[in-house]
Design an enzyme around this catalytic site. Structure first.
Site, PDB file in Angstrom:
ATOM      1  N   ASP A  68       1.017  -0.931   0.073  1.00 14.81           N
ATOM      2  CA  ASP A  68      -0.142  -0.441  -0.310  1.00 14.81           C
ATOM      3  C   ASP A  68       0.971   1.349   0.056  1.00 14.81           C
ATOM      4  O   ASP A  68       1.703   0.819   1.091  1.00 14.81           O
ATOM      5  CB  ASP A  68      -1.352  -0.573   1.631  1.00 14.81           C
ATOM      6  CG  ASP A  68      -2.270   0.787   1.297  1.00 14.81           C
ATOM      7  OD1 ASP A  68      -2.887   0.893   0.760  1.00 14.81           O
ATOM      8  OD2 ASP A  68      -1.922   2.372   1.163  1.00 14.81           O
TER       9      ASP A  68
HETATM   10  C1  LIG Z   1       2.278   8.561  -5.218  1.00  8.94           C
HETATM   11  C2  LIG Z   1       2.601   7.554  -6.156  1.00  8.94           C
HETATM   12  C3  LIG Z   1       1.901   6.956  -6.318  1.00  8.94           C
HETATM   13  N1  LIG Z   1       1.291   6.054  -7.607  1.00  8.94           N
HETATM   14  C4  LIG Z   1       0.613   5.091  -6.987  1.00  8.94           C
HETATM   15  C5  LIG Z   1       1.389   3.698  -7.035  1.00  8.94           C
HETATM   16  C6  LIG Z   1      -0.043   2.875  -6.450  1.00  8.94           C
HETATM   17  O1  LIG Z   1      -0.352   1.994  -7.819  1.00  8.94           O
HETATM   18  C7  LIG Z   1      -1.573   4.475  -6.011  1.00  8.94           C
HETATM   19  C8  LIG Z   1      -1.981   4.104  -4.148  1.00  8.94           C
HETATM   20  O2  LIG Z   1      -2.703   3.159  -4.391  1.00  8.94           O
HETATM   21  P1  LIG Z   1      -2.262   1.619  -3.658  1.00  8.94           P
HETATM   22  O3  LIG Z   1      -3.833   1.675  -3.102  1.00  8.94           O
HETATM   23  O4  LIG Z   1      -1.595   1.546  -2.321  1.00  8.94           O
HETATM   24  O5  LIG Z   1      -2.150   0.582  -4.803  1.00  8.94           O
HETATM   25  P2  LIG Z   1      -3.719   0.007  -6.417  1.00  8.94           P
HETATM   26  O6  LIG Z   1      -4.813   0.646  -5.325  1.00  8.94           O
HETATM   27  O7  LIG Z   1      -2.923   0.834  -7.180  1.00  8.94           O
HETATM   28  O8  LIG Z   1      -3.478  -1.377  -6.357  1.00  8.94           O
HETATM   29  P3  LIG Z   1      -3.855  -2.151  -5.074  1.00  8.94           P
HETATM   30  O9  LIG Z   1      -4.208  -2.553  -4.065  1.00  8.94           O
HETATM   31  O10 LIG Z   1      -4.416  -3.155  -6.255  1.00  8.94           O
HETATM   32  O11 LIG Z   1      -1.798  -2.733  -4.871  1.00  8.94           O
HETATM   33  O12 LIG Z   1      -0.878   5.169  -6.398  1.00  8.94           O
HETATM   34  C9  LIG Z   1       2.004   5.956  -8.188  1.00  8.94           C
HETATM   35  O13 LIG Z   1       2.467   5.539  -9.031  1.00  8.94           O
HETATM   36  N2  LIG Z   1       3.314   7.592  -8.292  1.00  8.94           N
HETATM   37  C10 LIG Z   1       3.602   8.332  -6.824  1.00  8.94           C
HETATM   38  O14 LIG Z   1       4.192   8.716  -7.340  1.00  8.94           O
END
Ligand SMILES: Cc1cn([C@H]2C[C@H](O)[C@@H](COP(=O)(O)OP(=O)(O)OP(=O)(O)O)O2)c(=O)[nH]c1=O
Length: 192
Positions: A68
């Site tokens: 997460d």
């Molecule tokens: C801060 C930041 C976040 N993110 C993304 C990563 C994660 O995919 C998302 C945070 O949400 P998460 O809830 O961590 O993940 P998700 O819903 O995409 O996938 P899952 O729960 O199925 O694992 O934000 C980036 O791609 N780049 C960045 O710089």
């Protein structure tokens, strides 16, 4: 033994591929991501990673990897913005300031769980109206915690980080490799 990626995030799949790890199956978890009252960002993030790993169906010998990523502005948790207006609100709140990005990783095998969280400090430049509006127009904020992705056009808005770049993108690779090894995954060995 199968490796199951308990995540629907394409970023996590790509980051794993970077270190030669290809999951045998991808099973996106479906959990309630609402923070509890007064829950602090770091404990919230660790709880989310753990609950995701627990929500994924797997055989006892399988290894499940979930994570997460949470953006924290002080005690405030900035989740995935619902729309462009909320993304703008988040970006303005971070403009010209430092915030933290926490990524928690949970690896589960049978009844055992290995966990780590990584905290990175990120500086966002002071955004002009033009920069903010141009970034919102890219739609790159969609589905990303805090409403930006450092690996995309928002890279132009971030002059400095202290911590782990891969953790900000969604998976801290060094820590993940350590957790997978602890769970018995053949990290550096030839895999069938
Ligand atoms: C801060 C930041 C976040 N993110 C993304 C990563 C994660 O995919 C998302 C945070 O949400 P998460 O809830 O961590 O993940 P998700 O819903 O995409 O996938 P899952 O729960 O199925 O694992 O934000 C980036 O791609 N780049 C960045 O710089």
């Amino acid at each position: 033994m199968k490796l199951i990626l308990g995540s629907g995030s394409p970023r996590r799949r790509e980051l794993l591929a970077q270190i030669g790890v290809v999951a045998d199956d991808i099973r996106p978890p479906d959990i309630d991501e609402a923070p509890a009252t007064r829950e602090l960002p770091r404990s919230y993030c660790a709880r989310m990673a753990r609950e995701k790993a627990l929500a994924v169906r797997a055989d006892t010998d399988d290894i499940v990897l979930s994570a997460d990523t949470t953006v924290a502005l002080g005690r405030r948790i900035l989740g995935k913005p619902a729309d462009a207006g909320e993304a703008a609100e988040f970006l303005l709140a971070m403009s010209g300031r430092r915030h933290r990005v926490i990524t928690a990783v949970a690896v589960k095998r049978g009844a055992q769980m290995w966990e780590r969280d990584v905290v990175t400090t990120v500086q966002m430049k002071r955004l002009s109206d033009e920069e903010l509006n141009a970034y919102l127009t890219t739609n790159d904020w969609q589905g990303k915690a805090g409403g930006y992705g450092i690996q995309g056009p928002a890279g132009a808005l971030i002059p400095w980080i202290s911590g782990s770049f891969t953790a900000v993108v969604g998976l801290p690779l060094a820590e993940t490799a350590t957790l997978l090894t602890a769970a018995g995954y053949p990290m550096w060995k030839d895999r069938p």
